[in-house]
Design a protein around this motif. Structure first.
Motif, PDB file in Angstrom:
ATOM      1  N   LYS A   1     -61.713 -19.626  32.561  1.00 36.94           N
ATOM      2  CA  LYS A   1     -60.328 -19.769  32.115  1.00 36.94           C
ATOM      3  C   LYS A   1     -59.355 -19.780  33.291  1.00 36.94           C
ATOM      4  O   LYS A   1     -58.210 -20.215  33.142  1.00 36.94           O
ATOM      5  N   ALA A   2     -59.818 -19.280  34.420  1.00 39.14           N
ATOM      6  CA  ALA A   2     -58.984 -19.294  35.626  1.00 39.14           C
ATOM      7  C   ALA A   2     -59.251 -20.540  36.467  1.00 39.14           C
ATOM      8  O   ALA A   2     -58.779 -20.653  37.592  1.00 39.14           O
ATOM      9  N   GLY A   3     -60.048 -21.471  35.903  1.00 39.73           N
ATOM     10  CA  GLY A   3     -60.300 -22.731  36.600  1.00 39.73           C
ATOM     11  C   GLY A   3     -61.530 -22.739  37.474  1.00 39.73           C
ATOM     12  O   GLY A   3     -61.751 -23.681  38.233  1.00 39.73           O
ATOM     13  N   VAL A   4     -62.370 -21.698  37.378  1.00 43.34           N
ATOM     14  CA  VAL A   4     -63.592 -21.645  38.176  1.00 43.34           C
ATOM     15  C   VAL A   4     -64.705 -22.383  37.445  1.00 43.34           C
ATOM     16  O   VAL A   4     -64.995 -22.101  36.281  1.00 43.34           O
ATOM     17  N   LYS A   5     -65.326 -23.314  38.119  1.00 37.84           N
ATOM     18  CA  LYS A   5     -66.373 -24.140  37.531  1.00 37.84           C
ATOM     19  C   LYS A   5     -67.580 -23.303  37.140  1.00 37.84           C
ATOM     20  O   LYS A   5     -67.972 -22.376  37.859  1.00 37.84           O
TER      21      LYS A   5
END
Length: 209
Positions: free
Chosen positions: A198-202
């Motif tokens: 959700k924080a943009g980490v793949k």
């Protein structure tokens, strides 16, 4: 001369209280162990919106295999192209395994395809739930199939109730139906606090799959 207790006296009193408290805890645990005399297969539900439900189920299967037990796994939702690190390990052992194969519903975008695949996967599940040679069966992410109406809830409950007496069953997935929760012996709910995705980490191999 002071009548106040010394530091050594305080430490001794504190240690005494700790020992007494631990004795009470041990007595309570011993009593519960002594009272748990029934031996039968346990039905476990691992649900909730948090990460780790499938991993918990696979971990339990791996533990059973470590004790020389036989296991069966049916993976609902996952597609054949979706690599599963847990199954990469379990395939090294004699584990009965079936993957629904269609992938996520938003990928197929075909209810007909999903229902057909779910019915095949459920048939494999029923075969495992009637197999007396299997000590433990994992029905990974099966809750969605009940929620979507792809498999009949009554049929699932009937198969669970009629399985071999000593067979353990684990069902994972979000929003588990209340009737399955009521039937289960053990229910764990995994709730999210934070998630890197959700924080943009793949999503990454080895951690997320």
């Amino acid at each position: 001369m002071s009548d106040l207790p010394s530091a050594a006296d305080k430490a001794a009193a504190k240690e005494k209280k700790h020992i007494e408290r631990q004795k009470k805890i041990k007595a309570n645990v011993d009593q519960r162990i002594a009272q748990a005399t029934e031996e039968r297969g346990v039905f476990v539900v691992i649900t909730g919106n948090g990460k780790g439900k499938s991993t918990s189920g696979f971990g339990t299967v791996l533990r059973a295999i470590g004790h020389g037990q036989k296991a069966g796994v049916v993976q609902f939702i996952k597609g054949t192209e979706w690599e599963c690190g847990e199954m990469n390990i379990l395939k090294q052992f004699a584990v009965k395994h079936h993957v629904m194969g269609t992938g996520f519903t938003w990928e197929t975008q075909s209810t007909e395809t999903d229902v057909a695949a779910a019915k095949v996967a459920w048939q494999k599940s029923k075969e495992m739930l009637s197999d007396e040679t299997l000590d433990i069966v994992l029905l990974d992410e099966m809750t969605y199939m009940v929620t979507y109406g792809y498999i009949e809830l009554d049929e699932v409950i009937e198969a669970l109730n009629n399985r071999p007496k000593m067979q353990h069953v684990l069902i994972t997935g979000r929003a588990c139906h209340r009737r399955l929760i009521e039937l289960a012996d053990t229910v764990s709910e995994v709730q999210p606090i934070k998630h890197a995705f959700k924080a943009g980490v793949k999503a990454q191999k080895g951690l997320d799959w």
